[in-house]
Design an enzyme around this catalytic site. Structure first.
Site: not given
Length: 61
Positions: A2-3
């Protein structure tokens, strides 16, 4: 991996940013079940002259 990108007005202390990234990382780890070392957070501080709401720049309020 996840970013998360966080855009916010400039002026928050380093201590507040540290707390925020810690809490956001915890939330992602808990909700998505990924390891903390896979969470990337990008903080973008925005000048108050580059943000407006209801037709007024934040620097004018």
């Amino acid at each position: 991996m996840p970013i998360v990108q966080v855009e916010m007005l400039e002026g928050h202390t380093l201590a507040k940013k540290r707390l925020m990234v810690e809490k956001v990382t915890e939330a992602i780890v808990e909700s998505l079940g990924v390891p903390a070392d896979k969470v990337t957070i990008i903080i973008r501080d925005m000048s108050k002259e580059n943000f407006s709401k209801a037709g007024k720049l934040a620097c004018d309020q």
